[in-house]
Design an enzyme around this catalytic site. Structure first.
Site, short mmCIF file in Angstrom:
data_model
loop_
_atom_site.label_atom_id
_atom_site.label_comp_id
_atom_site.label_asym_id
_atom_site.label_seq_id
_atom_site.Cartn_x
_atom_site.Cartn_y
_atom_site.Cartn_z
N ALA A 10 16.54 -17.60 60.12
CA ALA A 10 17.27 -18.58 60.92
C ALA A 10 18.08 -19.46 59.99
O ALA A 10 17.52 -20.17 59.15
CB ALA A 10 16.30 -19.43 61.74
N LEU A 12 22.24 -19.13 58.23
CA LEU A 12 22.95 -18.23 57.32
C LEU A 12 24.00 -18.99 56.51
O LEU A 12 25.07 -18.48 56.23
CB LEU A 12 23.60 -17.09 58.10
CG LEU A 12 22.62 -16.15 58.83
CD1 LEU A 12 23.38 -15.18 59.73
CD2 LEU A 12 21.76 -15.39 57.83
N LYS A 207 11.15 -35.25 49.25
CA LYS A 207 10.53 -34.38 48.24
C LYS A 207 9.33 -35.06 47.60
O LYS A 207 8.30 -34.42 47.35
CB LYS A 207 11.57 -34.01 47.19
CG LYS A 207 12.75 -33.20 47.75
CD LYS A 207 13.85 -33.05 46.72
CE LYS A 207 15.06 -32.34 47.29
NZ LYS A 207 16.20 -32.30 46.32
#
Length: 438
Positions: A10, A12, A207
């Site tokens: 899912a 591109l 992160k």
């Protein structure tokens, strides 16, 4: 050779296209290392008609990407759409409900919903992997979960956003101001048209929250990250830091500590730091990422490399797929989700260290004395003071005053700034950067 691992993809875009090209180009090598072929069976993206540099007709297409998680010819879903909520989260939930594994590079979703998704994956006895969500192609999650698994990690910190690091290192090299370098970074594709997510520290905070959980065995707490970006930095700050023997880097830092009552607390902060030029992070420049982990037996570990881009990030995605093909499931955050410590947030006031403070002031008698008096009354000891450079704010010329403190508590600096709040001598709020020593 065993049956192939069948994946649905899912998204591109840059990374998704990189995953397809990597799997197609290195198919034989990947199959040997995984013990079986890894094949793409279905894909989905926003625009079906866009030329993406490969033959999309080879793969089944789904207009609704959530359906990918329900397809009978799919074992693993790779989510590369992005976004904390919306279709990406719906796809993740559907995938686990169907008992399939999920690989993602979506740091926002993992930081905001990681514990829920880990619980779903564990209940379904399937894999949830996200190496590509932190530091692109650098195997820092695998390094912490596997290579340093026997250690108590007491601190993890690093340069977690390539856009900010590119801007700061370019400012160092050229002497140009922030806005000018940001515009260049946007023109070169290093920064988005709306760069707020990067330059305001949110990307790095996502992160850091993920790394904290893996390093310390604590529940992911993205809202608990204190965030300051680099938007206010001036070329003068870069120059003054250099004169003092430092470089400026946006650092994400996390530590655990035990309070007076014996309770574990979690400290997480994304903040521009002055980094001593002898520290390994000082020489990480350009769009590179680097993470330092400090363990009680292994000592200091440094992970460094490309933090973004189609090749490095695709490499991390496919590495996760290879692990799944080998049968490696494991707890997504190294420890089962139900056993992660719900650590309270640490109070930063008692933290000690040196700091750089920059004041933008009116050029008039008594201003320096006012600043010095506030520092004295708050118990802040000044190591050095620089009055150098002028800037124009709202059509008026202002003077830059920078000082470096001696080692002391952060609470004292906060008190000094409170004493100066509202002062007519200050043209804007002071800029504070903590100092990361060697």
């Amino acid at each position: 050779m065993s049956e192939p691992l069948r994946i649905a993809l899912a998204g591109l875009g840059t990374v998704g296209g990189g995953v397809v090209r990597l799997i197609e180009t290195n198919a034989e090598l990947i199959a040997r290392r995984a013990g079986r072929p890894i094949v793409i069976t279905a894909i989905s993206a926003r625009n079906r008609g866009k030329n993406r540099g490969f033959d999309m007709a080879r793969y089944a297409w789904e207009d609704d990407m959530v359906i990918l998680g329900e397809r009978e010819d799919v074992d693993v879903v790779v989510e590369l759409v992005g976004g904390a909520d919306g279709p990406a989260l719906a796809l993740a939930r559907t995938t686990f409900e169907a008992g399939k594994a999920l690989v993602t590079a979506n740091k926002a979703m993992v930081a905001n919903h990681g514990i829920e998704l880990a619980s779903r994956a564990e209940a379904a006895k399937t894999a949830f992997k996200f190496e590509a969500a932190v530091a692109g192609g650098i195997p820092v999650i695998k390094g912490l979960k596997e290579g340093a698994a026997a250690n108590y990690i007491h601190r993890v910190y690093g340069i977690l956003n390539g856009t900010c690091n590119y801007i700061l290192s370019t400012m160092e090299d050229t002497g140009r101001d922030f806005a000018d370098v940001l515009a260049e970074a946007q023109a070169k594709g290093f920064a988005e048209a709306d760069p707020s997510f990067d330059i305001d520290g949110i990307d790095a905070a996502h992160k850091l929250a993920i790394l904290s959980s893996i390093a310390f065995g604590t529940a992911v707490d993205f809202p608990g990250v204190t965030i300051t970006g680099i938007r206010r930095l001036l070329a003068a700050d870069i120059a003054q830091a250099d004169a003092l023997g430092y470089y400026i880097r946006l650092i994400g830092m996390a530590e655990t500590e035990v309070d007076a009552e014996g309770k574990r607390r979690l400290f997480q902060r994304v903040h521009p730091h002055l980094v001593h030029r002898d520290h390994p992070l000082a020489h990480v420049d350009g769009a590179t990422n680097a993470v330092v982990a400090e363990g009680n037996f292994v000592g200091r570990l440094l992970f460094q490399g490309a933090g973004a881009g189609d090749g490095p990030t695709a490499s991390a995605v496919v590495a996760d797929l290879i692990d799944i093909a080998r049968g490696d499931i494991g707890a997504p955050f190294s420890i089962p989700a139900a056993e992660l410590d719900m650590a309270a947030r640490a109070d930063t006031g008692h933290r000690t260290g040196k700091a750089y403070l920059r004041f933008t002031v009116a050029d008039r008698p008594g201003t320096l004395a006012e600043i010095a008096a506030a520092m004295r009354d708050a118990g802040v000891s000044i190591e050095s003071l620089i009055q150098k450079g002028r800037v124009e704010i709202d059509g008026e010329e202002r003077v830059l005053v920078a000082l470096v403190t001696h080692h002391g508590p952060e609470s004292a600096i906060a008190k000094a700034l409170d004493l100066l709040e509202g002062s007519p001598s200050l043209a804007e709020a002071p800029l504070v950067m903590h100092i990361l020593e060697e």
